[in-house]
Design an enzyme around this catalytic site. Structure first.
Site, PDB file in Angstrom:
ATOM      1  N   GLU A 299     -11.622   2.558 -13.375  1.00 28.61           N
ATOM      2  CA  GLU A 299     -11.138   1.645 -12.895  1.00 28.61           C
ATOM      3  C   GLU A 299     -11.964   0.835 -12.750  1.00 28.61           C
ATOM      4  O   GLU A 299     -12.562   1.471 -11.831  1.00 28.61           O
ATOM      5  CB  GLU A 299     -10.003   1.953 -11.983  1.00 28.61           C
TER       6      GLU A 299
ATOM      7  N   LYS B  41      -1.775  -3.302 -14.695  1.00 26.86           N
ATOM      8  CA  LYS B  41      -1.346  -1.930 -13.997  1.00 26.86           C
ATOM      9  C   LYS B  41       0.085  -2.592 -13.320  1.00 26.86           C
ATOM     10  O   LYS B  41      -0.199  -2.978 -12.273  1.00 26.86           O
ATOM     11  CB  LYS B  41      -2.251  -1.784 -13.258  1.00 26.86           C
TER      12      LYS B  41
ATOM     13  N   CYS C 134      -4.628   4.696 -12.520  1.00 27.71           N
ATOM     14  CA  CYS C 134      -4.607   5.106 -11.439  1.00 27.71           C
ATOM     15  C   CYS C 134      -3.427   5.305 -11.066  1.00 27.71           C
ATOM     16  O   CYS C 134      -2.658   6.377 -11.072  1.00 27.71           O
ATOM     17  CB  CYS C 134      -5.648   4.296 -10.607  1.00 27.71           C
TER      18      CYS C 134
END
Length: 280
Positions: free
Chosen positions: A44, A118, A155
């Site tokens: 990330e 994300k 994540c």
């Protein structure tokens, strides 16, 4: 003949500046290519520290456009040089005030196939991401790459099963999950959630974590990155919990069809019964 894809991932320590961080990942990619890898993914916001341990406007400086920013342009050259597909997670600025936690997917010829943003943005101690990022708005793309159909889930997304399933429904064979997570928060979940997602959705997952401590907080990123197959089994060993590592593994994509025929989870889905799942 078996459809085997040699895939790689990198769990890295922060170097202190973007130039050396990108250069280090370029060398890892070249080594992966020497080992025969055809796809590689990074952690990330790989070209920056995990600045979300604090809330400070100075960290907007890490953001850049995607795909026209300097890091993605450099990764396009790397893809052409190595002949590998590259998953490139960066801090994206779309326009003034519009920032996303993003991963570009670059094909083996250097073509930018698209990007994933994300969806789920945490706002808890040590992970102050809502200060920086808007929620993703590009859906759940699966990219038709030189090695097969590849998706990305970033994540904190991994805690939400809906996106994993949508990537499967969109045809993913391999999902990269670049992350930055530390020992005290979720270490006991790390080797549960991604294998469970691989089983439930019957594809391969590449789980990537940072490693070490950085200057902006106390988070101790514990590495232990891995590939997991559609049966929930690790492909080779899990990476070290305290040092940088390049992981290269052979993934037998024929296993995906074998598992889908044996377990038949997609056949037995009941979308007609799931209406309540999407009510606010």
């Amino acid at each position: 003949m078996a459809h085997v894809v040699r895939a790689a991932l990198v769990q890295a320590t922060w170097t202190g500046d973007t130039e050396s961080m990108v250069a280090k990942h370029e060398e890892h990619a070249r080594e992966a290519a020497r080992q025969g890898a055809k796809i590689i993914g990074f952690q990330e916001v790989f070209n920056a520290p995990y600045f979300c341990q604090v809330q400070d406007a100075e960290h907007y400086r890490w953001a850049e456009p995607v795909p026209d920013g300097p890091t993605v342009r450099r990764m396009r050259e790397l893809a052409r040089e190595t002949g590998m597909v590259i998953v490139v997670p960066v801090f994206e600025v779309e326009q003034s005030g519009f920032y996303y936690n993003t991963a570009a997917v670059i094909d083996a010829d250097g073509t930018v196939l698209g990007k994933y943003r994300k969806h789920h943005i945490p706002q808890v101690k040590g992970f102050w991401e809502k200060f920086y990022f808007k929620p993703g708005n590009l859906g759940w793309p699966v990219f038709d790459t030189a090695v097969g159909k590849v998706g990305v889930y970033i994540c904190y997304d991994r805690h939400f099963p809906e996106g994993w399933r949508q990537l499967g429904l969109n045809g993913a064979q391999l999902v990269y999950n670049p992350s930055a997570t530390h020992r005290g928060l979720s270490a006991h979940l790390w080797q549960l959630e991604q294998p469970a997602a691989a089983v439930a959705n019957e594809y391969f997952v590449a789980a990537i974590n940072r490693v070490g401590q950085e200057e902006y907080g106390d988070n101790d990123f514990y590495g232990t990155s891995y590939f997991v197959d559609p049966r929930g089994q690790f492909v080779g060993d899990v990476a070290d919990d305290s040092k940088e590592e390049l992981v290269v593994r052979d993934l037998d994509f024929d296993l995906i069809e074998d598992v889908r025929q044996q377990w038949a989870f997609y056949r037995d889905r009941r979308p007609d019964a799931y209406e309540g799942l999407v009510r606010p």
